[in-house]
Design a protein around this motif. Structure first.
Motif, short mmCIF file in Angstrom:
data_model
loop_
_atom_site.label_atom_id
_atom_site.label_comp_id
_atom_site.label_asym_id
_atom_site.label_seq_id
_atom_site.Cartn_x
_atom_site.Cartn_y
_atom_site.Cartn_z
N THR A 1 0.83 -1.20 0.00
CA THR A 1 0.00 0.00 0.00
C THR A 1 0.87 1.26 0.00
O THR A 1 0.54 2.24 -0.65
CB THR A 1 -0.95 0.05 1.21
OG1 THR A 1 -0.19 -0.04 2.40
CG2 THR A 1 -1.96 -1.07 1.16
N LYS B 1 0.92 4.16 -2.85
CA LYS B 1 0.70 5.57 -2.53
C LYS B 1 1.74 6.44 -3.24
O LYS B 1 1.42 7.46 -3.84
CB LYS B 1 0.81 5.75 -1.02
CG LYS B 1 0.55 7.16 -0.56
CD LYS B 1 0.84 7.30 0.91
CE LYS B 1 1.45 8.65 1.19
NZ LYS B 1 2.05 8.70 2.52
N MET C 1 -4.71 4.86 -0.13
CA MET C 1 -3.54 4.06 0.22
C MET C 1 -2.83 4.61 1.45
O MET C 1 -2.24 3.87 2.22
CB MET C 1 -2.57 4.02 -0.97
CG MET C 1 -3.06 3.16 -2.11
SD MET C 1 -3.38 1.46 -1.58
CE MET C 1 -5.12 1.33 -1.83
N ALA D 1 -4.76 3.19 4.23
CA ALA D 1 -4.49 1.75 4.36
C ALA D 1 -3.14 1.53 5.03
O ALA D 1 -2.99 0.66 5.89
CB ALA D 1 -4.52 1.09 2.99
N THR D 2 -2.14 2.33 4.64
CA THR D 2 -0.82 2.19 5.23
C THR D 2 -0.88 2.47 6.73
O THR D 2 -0.31 1.75 7.54
CB THR D 2 0.17 3.16 4.57
OG1 THR D 2 0.08 3.00 3.16
CG2 THR D 2 1.59 2.90 5.02
#
Lengths: 294, 136
Positions: free
Chosen positions: A21, A25, A254, A257-258
């Motif tokens: 992820t 990004k 992203m 998500a990270t």
């Protein structure tokens, strides 16, 4: 209680997800910069085109021979919705937003007794709409695997919908796309592109009241060439805005998500350490009580 | 006023924006020199070379593949479908384009006047590109 080994495997798997992820990004961020530059570079042409179209439209206004592309069919019965989405997912609600908007709009128009057709640009939108409104879809276009959209692509779409208008299949065409406001904000926008909404001529304010232009060749010949071009540039802008928005949305998604993966790793590591500590304590107790029993 | 503000834009980007003494554009019915104070006009362009004059000299030449120009007393805006500085044109590419245009013309339906006209305009535009490449 999961065993130590299970916890270790989970931590590792979350960690590799996080790597992916965070790489996505970065990629989205660099693509976003390029897409944004491209969208900005197209702006001057669109602005000047609008100015010229305004002057021309004012000059043929009311003429019975005004081209059909400018004034439309005079009806408001058959609508074409052009839904612009991305070809890839993992961009938050980016694609679903356009899909939902188009669905609601299509249902509303249908409720008013109008015919609706949909042209889906982008694979994700096509998949979404095919599930619910399959009967309305007249075509789909996808740019999957392409580095960037080009003006020729927009011209192609323009030709397609112009033909539909000329054949009397549609009366009004509207394009629905994600407008790029900022990296974290994309707004679903609908713009009517056929017949074009002609701006009140800005030229008149600049060059004094009623600038009278000379035309070479005559107005109608120029309009016949200029209208497809003006249409294409509007589509082109929508495609570019959508491309920039897609990368912006993916970047935000992203990034989240990270961060979530980081939180999860922290929680799992805590559990892992607790379990390890509990094991050590248990073994010590066993050894001590064993020694006492002797 | 001794300068007219020239702008050349293509759908992809703004190529040039600066004041010039005179600009010659390939208008539909022949080359057209635009000086400051020109009467307002909107003209269609065929393929050809836009020449910029500063201090009595040609300072820049750009090939345009067709488009439109808006002229007012103060400025001249060229909306080109495609614009390339003449110095960057390649002869081989221009000739290839001419051949393609020729082939498209030959393949066009003889009865479809609009298509024939469009194909002819393409040939003329490509021919102008070859000429510009040769001269540059």
């Amino acid at each position: 209680m999961p065993s130590l080994k299970d916890l270790r495997t989970r931590i590792n798997s979350v960690r590799s997800t996080q790597k992916i992820t965070s790489a996505m990004k970065m990629v989205a961020a660099s693509k976003l910069r390029r897409a944004q530059a491209q969208a900005e570079a197209a702006r001057p042409y669109a602005e000047r085109m609008e100015r010229m179209l305004g002057a021309l439209a004012a000059s043929v206004a009311g003429s019975p021979t005004a081209p059909r592309m400018l004034v439309g069919t005079g009806k408001d019965q058959a609508h074409l919705l052009i839904a612009v989405t991305a070809d890839r997912g993992l961009a938050g609600a980016f694609n679903a937003n356009v899909g939902r908007y188009v669905r609601n709009l299509a249902r509303r128009l249908e409720g008013e007794g109008k015919t609706v057709r949909i042209l889906a640009v982008g694979r994700k939108g096509r998949d979404f709409l095919r599930r619910e409104l399959a009967a309305m879809i007249t075509g789909d276009i996808s740019y999957a695997g392409r580095k960037r959209v080009e003006f020729a692509d927009a011209e192609e779409i323009g030709r397609r919908i112009t033909n539909m208008l000329m054949d009397g299949e549609i009366d009004v065409a509207t394009i629905i796309y994600n407008q790029f406001r900022s990296v974290i904000s994309q707004v679903v926008t609908e713009t009517q592109i056929l017949p074009p909404s002609v701006p009140e001529t800005a030229t008149q304010q600049e060059t004094g009241p009623r600038a009278i232009y000379e035309f070479e060749p005559d107005e109608e010949t120029i309009l016949a060439q200029l209208l497809p071009q003006a249409l294409a540039i509007q589509i082109y802008r929508a495609l570019l805005e959508s491309a920039a928005g897609e990368h912006g949305a993916r970047m935000t998604a992203m990034d989240n998500a990270t961060r979530n993966a980081g939180d999860m790793i922290k929680r799992l590591t805590l559990n892992y350490n607790r379990a390890r500590q509990a094991n050590i304590t248990k073994e010590l107790i066993e050894i001590i009580s064993g020694a006492e029993a002797v | 006023m001794d300068n007219t503000n020239l702008e050349i834009v293509s759908p992809e980007r703004l190529l040039l924006s600066r004041p010039v003494q005179m600009v010659v554009i390939p208008a539909w019915e022949g080359e057209m020199g635009v000086l400051p104070g020109h009467a307002p006009a909107i003209v269609m362009l065929r393929g050809g070379t836009v020449r910029l004059y500063e201090a009595g000299q040609v300072t820049d030449r750009l090939y345009v593949a067709g488009g439109f120009a808006e002229i007012t007393p103060e400025r001249c805006t060229v909306l080109a479908n495609e614009a390339i500085p003449v110095s960057e044109l390649s002869r081989a590419e221009a000739e290839e384009r001419l051949q393609q245009a020729q082939a498209a013309y030959d393949a066009a339906d003889r009865l479809d006047i609009a298509a024939l006209d469009a194909a002819m305009a393409r040939i003329q535009s490509a021919r102008a590109m070859v000429e510009a490449a040769e001269a540059g």
